[in-house]
Motif scaffolding. Structure first.
Motif, PDB file in Angstrom:
ATOM      1  N   GLU A 223      63.912  11.133  49.502  1.00 19.89           N
ATOM      2  CA  GLU A 223      63.181  10.717  48.303  1.00 19.89           C
ATOM      3  C   GLU A 223      62.608  11.926  47.572  1.00 19.89           C
ATOM      4  O   GLU A 223      62.667  12.005  46.341  1.00 19.89           O
ATOM      5  N   VAL A 224      62.042  12.882  48.335  1.00 14.91           N
ATOM      6  CA  VAL A 224      61.480  14.087  47.721  1.00 14.91           C
ATOM      7  C   VAL A 224      62.576  14.898  47.043  1.00 14.91           C
ATOM      8  O   VAL A 224      62.407  15.383  45.903  1.00 14.91           O
ATOM      9  N   VAL A 225      63.713  15.055  47.725  1.00 18.40           N
ATOM     10  CA  VAL A 225      64.839  15.798  47.143  1.00 18.40           C
ATOM     11  C   VAL A 225      65.291  15.132  45.854  1.00 18.40           C
ATOM     12  O   VAL A 225      65.598  15.793  44.843  1.00 18.40           O
ATOM     13  N   GLY A 226      65.343  13.797  45.855  1.00 15.56           N
ATOM     14  CA  GLY A 226      65.746  13.075  44.657  1.00 15.56           C
ATOM     15  C   GLY A 226      64.782  13.291  43.499  1.00 15.56           C
ATOM     16  O   GLY A 226      65.203  13.454  42.343  1.00 15.56           O
ATOM     17  N   GLU A 227      63.487  13.316  43.810  1.00 17.61           N
ATOM     18  CA  GLU A 227      62.487  13.542  42.770  1.00 17.61           C
ATOM     19  C   GLU A 227      62.604  14.963  42.195  1.00 17.61           C
ATOM     20  O   GLU A 227      62.504  15.157  40.976  1.00 17.61           O
ATOM     21  N   VAL A 228      62.794  15.939  43.081  1.00 21.78           N
ATOM     22  CA  VAL A 228      62.955  17.323  42.617  1.00 21.78           C
ATOM     23  C   VAL A 228      64.191  17.444  41.744  1.00 21.78           C
ATOM     24  O   VAL A 228      64.176  18.111  40.695  1.00 21.78           O
ATOM     25  N   ARG A 229      65.265  16.802  42.148  1.00 20.57           N
ATOM     26  CA  ARG A 229      66.507  16.841  41.363  1.00 20.57           C
ATOM     27  C   ARG A 229      66.288  16.252  39.974  1.00 20.57           C
ATOM     28  O   ARG A 229      66.754  16.806  38.970  1.00 20.57           O
ATOM     29  N   GLU A 230      65.585  15.131  39.907  1.00 20.27           N
ATOM     30  CA  GLU A 230      65.315  14.501  38.616  1.00 20.27           C
ATOM     31  C   GLU A 230      64.483  15.421  37.728  1.00 20.27           C
ATOM     32  O   GLU A 230      64.725  15.539  36.524  1.00 20.27           O
TER      33      GLU A 230
END
Length: 242
Positions: A223-230
């Protein structure tokens, strides 16, 4: 479990019947095995969250009185984990969805060992009907037997049909007085089999909990990786427009 009531001083007067611990019942329990963890001081927050999630009618059935949030927190803070035993069932999100309290009754010692314990249980509404209350009861019976407890005592409102059904099914002697009922279950001594079974269940439940922890951590990381990517994509899009 009534917080302001002491267990009767003479449990033998009720002549409780022995627990029906038969192979067929244990085999059935194994088929519907659910990991049950022993809870400790570090779980106070989860216990409080579980009990606070109970609506007023459910708190009334659990404690014999409708506790306020403040009273619930006071109850949780007052749990003596050095004396009593608490068990719980958690879901995949590590939320405590069912819990049981096995309170060892003072004043019932014999040859230096407490001989009676009181059982109380609560299950969140969304997971009722899955047998969690009965599984916690069976686990508490095994746990109490392995510690030399001779009698399991249940104090419940007479309208708490689910709890009284569990006690009656186990072979408990029930007494009703007005709006309250009492159940007494005489426990057989422990055996090598019950000691081994509890040991295996404890290790399996702890392994299950650690596995769920790891899965949750991986999920949080994704989830954190996804947020950083966004965020990076949004920043990159803004830079391109400039």
């Amino acid at each position: 479990m009534n917080l302001d009531r002491s267990p009767p001083s003479d449990p033998s007067a009720a002549e409780p019947t022995p627990a029906r611990v038969v192979p067929a019942r244990r085999a059935e329990a194994l088929r519907r095995w659910v990991p049950i963890r022993s809870l400790g001081p570090s779980d106070r927050g989860a216990i409080a969250q579980h009990l606070l999630a109970l609506a007023e009618p459910d708190r009334y059935l659990r404690f014999g009185q409708a506790l306020s949030d403040e009273q619930v927190l006071h109850y949780v803070e007052g749990i003596d984990f050095s004396r009593d035993e608490l068990f719980g069932i958690v879901n995949r999100r590590l939320q405590l969805i069912a819990t049981a309290h096995l309170a060892y009754a003072p004043g019932t010692e014999r040859q230096g060992r407490t001989t009676m314990a009181e059982f109380g249980v609560s299950v969140l509404p969304q997971v009722r009907g899955r047998g969690y209350g009965e599984r916690l009861f069976d686990h508490a019976v095994m746990h109490a037997r392995n510690r030399g407890i001779a009698t399991l005592y249940i104090h419940a409102l007479s309208e708490n049909g689910a709890m009284l059904h569990i006690a009656r099914k186990a072979g408990a002697t029930l007494e009703r007085e007005g709006s309250e009922s009492e159940a007494w279950l005489r426990l057989p001594p422990d055996t090598l089999a019950t000691q081994f079974e509890e040991l295996m269940e404890t290790h399996a439940a702890e392994f299950d909990y650690r596995l769920k922890q790891q899965v949750q951590r991986v999920g949080d990381l994704i989830e954190v990786v996804g947020e950083v990517r966004e965020q990076l994509l949004r920043q990159g899009g803004g830079s391109a427009r400039q």
